[in-house]
Design a protein around this motif. Structure first.
Motif, PDB file in Angstrom:
ATOM      1  N   ILE B  17       0.832  -1.213   0.000  1.00 27.31           N
ATOM      2  CA  ILE B  17       0.000   0.000   0.000  1.00 27.31           C
ATOM      3  C   ILE B  17       0.864   1.260   0.000  1.00 27.31           C
ATOM      4  O   ILE B  17       0.511   2.270  -0.583  1.00 27.31           O
ATOM      5  N   VAL B  18       2.014   1.208   0.709  1.00 28.40           N
ATOM      6  CA  VAL B  18       2.942   2.348   0.714  1.00 28.40           C
ATOM      7  C   VAL B  18       4.341   1.854   0.350  1.00 28.40           C
ATOM      8  O   VAL B  18       4.671   0.688   0.596  1.00 28.40           O
ATOM      9  N   GLU B  19       5.129   2.787  -0.178  1.00 25.62           N
ATOM     10  CA  GLU B  19       6.527   2.436  -0.469  1.00 25.62           C
ATOM     11  C   GLU B  19       7.297   2.376   0.845  1.00 25.62           C
ATOM     12  O   GLU B  19       6.963   3.095   1.788  1.00 25.62           O
ATOM     13  N   PRO B  20       8.368   1.565   0.903  1.00 26.41           N
ATOM     14  CA  PRO B  20       9.180   1.550   2.126  1.00 26.41           C
ATOM     15  C   PRO B  20       9.788   2.934   2.369  1.00 26.41           C
ATOM     16  O   PRO B  20      10.112   3.654   1.428  1.00 26.41           O
ATOM     17  N   ASN B  21       9.928   3.284   3.644  1.00 26.92           N
ATOM     18  CA  ASN B  21      10.476   4.591   3.998  1.00 26.92           C
ATOM     19  C   ASN B  21      11.962   4.684   3.642  1.00 26.92           C
ATOM     20  O   ASN B  21      12.727   3.764   3.909  1.00 26.92           O
ATOM     21  N   LEU B  23      14.956   7.455   4.350  1.00 25.24           N
ATOM     22  CA  LEU B  23      15.247   8.708   5.054  1.00 25.24           C
ATOM     23  C   LEU B  23      16.373   9.514   4.400  1.00 25.24           C
ATOM     24  O   LEU B  23      16.877  10.457   4.986  1.00 25.24           O
ATOM     25  N   GLY B  24      16.755   9.139   3.225  1.00 28.51           N
ATOM     26  CA  GLY B  24      17.756   9.904   2.475  1.00 28.51           C
ATOM     27  C   GLY B  24      19.160   9.386   2.672  1.00 28.51           C
ATOM     28  O   GLY B  24      19.894   9.172   1.712  1.00 28.51           O
ATOM     29  N   LEU B  28      20.654   6.481   8.469  1.00 24.43           N
ATOM     30  CA  LEU B  28      19.366   6.904   9.070  1.00 24.43           C
ATOM     31  C   LEU B  28      18.267   5.886   8.768  1.00 24.43           C
ATOM     32  O   LEU B  28      17.466   5.530   9.637  1.00 24.43           O
ATOM     33  N   TYR B  32      16.328   3.716  11.467  1.00 24.39           N
ATOM     34  CA  TYR B  32      14.859   3.788  11.520  1.00 24.39           C
ATOM     35  C   TYR B  32      14.255   2.377  11.451  1.00 24.39           C
ATOM     36  O   TYR B  32      13.396   2.007  12.244  1.00 24.39           O
TER      37      TYR B  32
END
Lengths: 212, 77
Positions: B17-21, B23-24, B28, B32
């Motif tokens: 449903i959402v892309e994996p996070n 953090l750039g 990080l 996370y």
């Protein structure tokens, strides 16, 4: 012409009972598997479940009316809470439309559903504190028992606050399809107006601690 | 077979449903994912002990002021 309203009461009653069972099931799911439960709830469309959660909150306001000194009517407090809840939803929804490029994936009803489930930690904290007011009324003392209770109460409050933050984060993540930075940004913007608003509610003696 | 396929598709749609996070920065993102792993299932196993530790640290730092804080919170409903 026949204008009789045909309502299948038996089916409606069964639907209500089924929704109530799902509320209990989802409640325990939010304790043990919050990530998977909220992800599944973001697809849910059974709004009887939200009705039960708001009914429980209304019952809490009715109960607390008898504990307070010169309170506002319970229905008024409930309507203020409902208005705050919708303001919060509208804030997150419309800002997410700006932040999120995939607008067609965002659903207000999904946000309403997941956010209504995120009210459980709030309801539990307020309910337990009002119940404690009856069995162990304040003020607390600086005796050994008083300090132990204070540490326990703070731990209990922090646990519920952490749970609440997790549920709010997951609600925004799954309903509005936001990433980590976008959610943190929205939460900071939210606090910027909600904290002064809470002070106004405190001044008018509607909510000492905002019920959200 | 059709039911199994349908349920599998539904489950896959739900999982993705959402892309994996992201953090750039890699460290990080890894940090996370390491923290979040313990909060996805039974988070109370981590949260409750940390809350008691935090409560105790507050008592060590602020002393009897926590009793006043708790009194205020008890009136907070």
């Amino acid at each position: 012409m026949d204008f009789r309203l045909k309502v299948n009461f038996k089916k409606s009653f069964i639907d209500l009972i089924t929704s109530l069972i799902f509320v209990f099931k989802n409640f325990f799911g939010l304790i043990f598997f919050p990530y998977k439960t909220l992800r599944r709830l973001s697809f849910e469309k059974d709004y009887y479940q939200s009705f039960f959660i708001f009914f429980l909150i209304f019952c809490y306001f009715k109960f607390v009316y008898f504990l307070k000194d010169k309170p506002y009517p319970a229905t008024f407090n409930f309507l203020v809470f409902f208005a705050n809840f919708f303001l919060t939803l509208l804030f997150f929804y419309y800002l997410s439309l700006i932040l999120n490029k995939k607008r067609k994936d965002i659903s207000f009803l999904s946000l309403f559903f997941t956010f209504s489930y995120s009210l459980f930690p709030t309801l539990i904290w307020f309910g337990s504190v009002s119940f404690l007011y009856i069995i162990l009324p304040p003020p607390r003392t600086t005796s050994t028992l008083g300090i132990f209770f204070s540490i326990f109460f703070l731990a209990y409050s922090f646990s519920l606050l952490a749970w609440k933050l997790i549920l709010v984060f997951l609600s925004l993540r799954f309903s509005l399809k936001l990433n980590f930075y976008q959610i943190i940004y929205l939460l900071i913007l939210y606090l910027l107006w909600f904290l002064p608003y809470s002070i106004i509610l405190y001044r008018f003696k509607i909510f000492k601690i905002p019920f959200i | 077979m059709k039911t199994v396929n349908y349920q599998l598709k539904r489950k896959l749609n739900e999982i993705f449903i959402v892309e994996p996070n992201d953090l750039g920065m890699r460290f990080l993102t890894l940090g996370y994912k390491f923290l979040v792993r313990y909060l996805k299932t039974a988070p109370f196993l981590i949260i409750v002990p940390f809350s008691f530790l935090l409560g105790y640290l507050l008592y060590l730092f602020f002393g009897f002021l926590i009793v006043r804080l708790v009194t205020l919170l008890q009136y907070g409903f």
